[in-house]
Design an enzyme around this catalytic site. Sequence first.
Site, mmCIF file in Angstrom:
data_model
loop_
_atom_site.group_PDB
_atom_site.id
_atom_site.type_symbol
_atom_site.label_atom_id
_atom_site.label_comp_id
_atom_site.label_asym_id
_atom_site.label_seq_id
_atom_site.Cartn_x
_atom_site.Cartn_y
_atom_site.Cartn_z
ATOM 1 N N ASP A 138 -22.559 14.225 13.434
ATOM 2 C CA ASP A 138 -24.804 14.236 13.305
ATOM 3 C C ASP A 138 -25.069 15.227 12.456
ATOM 4 O O ASP A 138 -24.920 16.629 13.110
ATOM 5 C CB ASP A 138 -24.830 14.238 14.788
ATOM 6 N N GLU A 164 -23.075 9.630 8.016
ATOM 7 C CA GLU A 164 -24.583 8.715 8.215
ATOM 8 C C GLU A 164 -25.324 9.166 6.694
ATOM 9 O O GLU A 164 -25.104 10.383 6.430
ATOM 10 C CB GLU A 164 -25.725 9.016 9.271
ATOM 11 N N ASP A 219 -26.582 14.888 20.489
ATOM 12 C CA ASP A 219 -26.254 14.682 19.463
ATOM 13 C C ASP A 219 -24.371 14.586 19.183
ATOM 14 O O ASP A 219 -23.493 13.891 18.489
ATOM 15 C CB ASP A 219 -25.922 16.588 18.833
#
Length: 379
Positions: free
Chosen positions: A184, A268, A350
Amino acid sequence: MFRAYKYRMYPKREQKDIFTKFFGAIRFVYNWGLEQKIRTYKENDKAISRFALNNELVTLKKENTWLNEVYSQSLQGATLNLEDAFKRFYRKQNDFPGFKSKKNRVQSFNVPQHYKVDFDNNMIRLPKIGWVKTKLHRTFKGKLKTATVSMTNTDKYYISILVDDGEEPPVKMGFSKGTTIGLDMGLTQFLTTSDGVKVDNPRPLKQQLKRLKCEQRKLSRKERGSNNWNKQKLKISKIHERICNVREDFQHKLSKSIVCENQVIAIEKLNIKGMIRNHYLAQSISDVGWSSFMKKLKYKCEWYGKTLLQLGLFEPSTKICSNCGYHNNGIKLHQREWICPNCEKRHDRDINAAVNIRDFALDKQNLISTVGTTEIKLL
Ligand SMILES: [Zn+2]
């Protein structure tokens, strides 16, 4: 497999003058080509091809004889770069290509072939320029591909050589949840892993950023274009350069350790959440940092036979409980921790997001690209 090797060059004064001519000619051809493309794009929604541009380049060279002093393949390299910029635009990876300026931070030109590397004497021979002193601090074996010569606005010269070592990329191994890591990316931390590790931005980088802000304030108080203004401008360029070096070093070490320690890395697509409240400067700098970090992850995965799974942006990564799947819409942006109302598990915001990224990627949910293995098989 292709690998790039970058070396510092030390051209003599007269060689610097030829380099300047090359940079100028490449900008000229690039901007000329861009004009042609814009014109044809406006007329029929389709830009003129590189092949047609290279044909017209012959006429352009007749009208501008000074272009003949520059290696012709380097000029054609400019139309190739332009073509790439348009490809990225059509794939929606980039904005519409812009014109190149003398004021850009880095000037560069390509040398596709006909150059020589002499490791014994620390020299590289470039067409129409000759032997240039180069610090060849590491050797390589393989076929020479395109080289790129560049100059920074702090007056440093580099050459980056693409080499094909003729070897096949390593065979990918199967993987399991245990050998997969989710990342992340954030602003508070540079990144957080699904294993619960938080990696901060390095301290020297923070110090340099503080200094940069201070020096930029000084610049704004000076008269634009004056001697003092120019001096201050160079000072700022040097800080930018240091920031870039520290960041590159940090990212190389971090990406290498992540790729070496795991079989699969799930991330991501470039994540800009939480950045809105921050200063413009911090935004642009972290932004650049992330995308170049992802590039390093991508090519290192290929080198070491690892797999990179990339997810589309999805908000639930922070809002879904990684333990029971409960969707918690009540989480605020500033909230670093939360307790799941359903299963009562306590989450670090997170780490929970990183775990979700790992699990979603392995489930093929919201997966947009895979670098490496084409099929995901859980062992
Ligand atoms: Zn839960």
